[in-house]
Design an enzyme around this catalytic site. Structure first.
Site, PDB file in Angstrom:
ATOM      1  N   TYR A  30       5.829  33.093  -3.378  1.00 48.16           N
ATOM      2  CA  TYR A  30       5.948  31.703  -2.962  1.00 48.16           C
ATOM      3  C   TYR A  30       7.206  31.010  -3.495  1.00 48.16           C
ATOM      4  O   TYR A  30       7.394  29.817  -3.280  1.00 48.16           O
ATOM      5  CB  TYR A  30       4.718  30.899  -3.387  1.00 48.16           C
ATOM      6  N   CYS A  31       8.062  31.719  -4.209  1.00 50.83           N
ATOM      7  CA  CYS A  31       9.210  31.077  -4.850  1.00 50.83           C
ATOM      8  C   CYS A  31      10.128  30.430  -3.811  1.00 50.83           C
ATOM      9  O   CYS A  31      10.595  31.088  -2.876  1.00 50.83           O
ATOM     10  CB  CYS A  31      10.010  32.077  -5.670  1.00 50.83           C
ATOM     11  N   SER A 131       5.943  29.672 -16.798  1.00 52.81           N
ATOM     12  CA  SER A 131       5.300  29.743 -15.489  1.00 52.81           C
ATOM     13  C   SER A 131       4.170  30.760 -15.536  1.00 52.81           C
ATOM     14  O   SER A 131       4.416  31.957 -15.710  1.00 52.81           O
ATOM     15  CB  SER A 131       6.319  30.142 -14.411  1.00 52.81           C
ATOM     16  N   CYS A 298      18.295  17.203  -5.331  1.00 54.29           N
ATOM     17  CA  CYS A 298      17.025  17.491  -6.010  1.00 54.29           C
ATOM     18  C   CYS A 298      16.814  19.002  -5.983  1.00 54.29           C
ATOM     19  O   CYS A 298      17.339  19.700  -5.116  1.00 54.29           O
ATOM     20  CB  CYS A 298      15.886  16.768  -5.289  1.00 54.29           C
ATOM     21  N   ASP A 299      16.011  19.486  -6.924  1.00 55.40           N
ATOM     22  CA  ASP A 299      15.718  20.915  -7.009  1.00 55.40           C
ATOM     23  C   ASP A 299      15.044  21.435  -5.743  1.00 55.40           C
ATOM     24  O   ASP A 299      15.212  22.598  -5.367  1.00 55.40           O
ATOM     25  CB  ASP A 299      14.820  21.165  -8.225  1.00 55.40           C
TER      26      ASP A 299
END
Length: 408
Positions: A30-31, A131, A298-299
């Site tokens: 899902y990254c 994580s 934004c990231d």
């Protein structure tokens, strides 16, 4: 300078740093960042140079108007740079810091942690974000390496090393289509780890196709070929998840275990700035810089149309206070659909993250957040408890008194 700009410059500038871009030793399904390397096909080595590191640190510190400065190191996988890289960064922070208080936090998947890394983090007061998606079955569902092998036990070994060296850490846990079904097992796992600071992040991604081979869709893109990624959390179940964890937390854990979303909700309830941008009224204060100096809004908005410039040609101040970035930030508030503006929990939600606003309201207006159903369910459920904790805070009493109130 008018009041508008005085207000702007009274806030800290915040730009996350990607020292290896999207390079990682894992290949989590899902990254959202792994494929960002495809934006730089002409670059073989996605590693930040020492020259760029110094330029960033000098510029970043000179852009600050506050006495305390936070550096956030993000990935990809940050530990794919050696300890020496971060030691150099600390030397440069001291060189250009002019006596300011400088803090560092670093996000890692934990699989590369060693005694050397942990000693370094402890000696230099780093906050480490790990994580981890809960117990082994949940974590290994999506968090595997490039060979498809599970990563849970390596992460757990890393956490044990952090504990061994008394390094301050928190958990960043992604909630997806699978583990959302098991909220209490999820929460109890972190309590068994004695992890006192927990961030639950709902995963929502849309997929399509582009000529450059990337699949993730920019938040502004809409067409009939875009599909919701299978690992995305169900909106209703996200609400059920939060309610179940909250019910457990509010009985015995207030003031002992800190769930970021609950703290941010209480902050909005009392009219304070929440600790997470997703629940803030506006955004745009947190940019991200890639390994080559490109700065994005934004990231979650590392797409060509959200590139603010490059640090070699523009200063951080110019980019983060540019008209484009200021508009990006206020659009979060200004583009809320009417349904959201009249919602009883608008003050608590603020439309959540703009990247998730791809649904239409009941009257066909665009901009409804995909997670709206879940958040509404959560806010409705916690309202009595938040009201009580608000009263305690206003009376200068600890909000943890809610636990006694619950048991009556």
């Amino acid at each position: 300078m008018d009041k508008h700009y005085i207000s702007l410059f009274a806030k800290p500038v915040y730009v996350m740093l990607k020292p290896v871009g999207s390079v990682c030793n894992l290949a989590c399904e899902y990254c959202y960042y792994l494929e960002k390397g495809k934006f730089y096909p002409q670059v073989k080595n996605h590693i930040m140079t020492d020259e760029l590191l110094e330029r960033f640190i000098q510029d970043y510190l000179s852009s600050q108007t506050m006495s305390e400065v936070l550096f956030t190191w993000h990935g990809g996988e940050t530990l794919m740079r050696p300890v020496s890289f971060y030691k150099k960064a600390l030397d440069l922070q001291r060189k250009y810091g002019r006596g300011r208080q400088i803090d560092n936090c670093i996000q890692t998947n934990g699989t590369l942690l060693t005694d050397e890394w942990c000693r370094f983090f402890k000696e230099n007061n780093f906050l480490v974000g790990i994580s981890i998606d809960g117990p082994q079955e949940f974590h290994d569902e999506y968090r595997r390496n490039k060979q498809g092998l599970p990563s849970f036990f390596k992460v757990m070994k890393g956490i044990e090393l952090l504990k061994k060296h008394n390094v301050e850490y928190n958990a960043m846990a992604v909630v997806n289509d699978y583990n959302v079904e098991y909220p209490l097992e999820f929460y109890h796992f972190f309590k068994e780890l004695d992890c006192r600071y927990i961030q639950f992040a709902p995963i929502v991604e849309r997929l399509g196709s582009h000529a450059d081979g990337t699949a993730l869709i920019s938040p502004d893109q809409t067409d009939n070929h875009i599909k919701l990624a299978s690992f995305s959390v169900d909106a209703g179940k996200w609400g059920d998840f939060l309610c179940a964890v909250f019910d457990e937390w509010v009985k015995t854990d207030v003031g002992t275990y800190y769930v970021q979303l609950f703290d941010a909700t209480l902050a909005n309830w009392v009219g304070e700035q929440p600790g997470i941008c997703t629940l803030a009224r506006t955004c745009g204060h947190a940019g991200v810089m890639e390994f080559n100096g490109d700065v994005y809004a934004c990231d979650h908005y590392v797409f060509p149309e959200y590139k603010l410039g490059n640090i070699y040609t523009k200063t951080i101040t110019e980019m983060m206070y540019s008209p484009a970035q200021l508009k990006f930030g206020t659009d979060k508030r200004d583009k809320l659909p009417g349904q959201c503006k009249v919602c009883e929990f608008s003050f608590a939600c603020n439309g959540e993250c703009p990247k998730n606003r791809f649904l239409h309201t009941e009257n066909g207006e665009p901009g409804l957040n995909y997670l709206c159903q879940g958040y509404y369910k959560f806010f409705k459920h916690v309202a009595p408890y938040m009201d009580f904790m608000k009263k305690e805070l206003l009376a200068q009493r600890p909000p943890a008194n809610v636990m006694q109130w619950v048991q009556k």
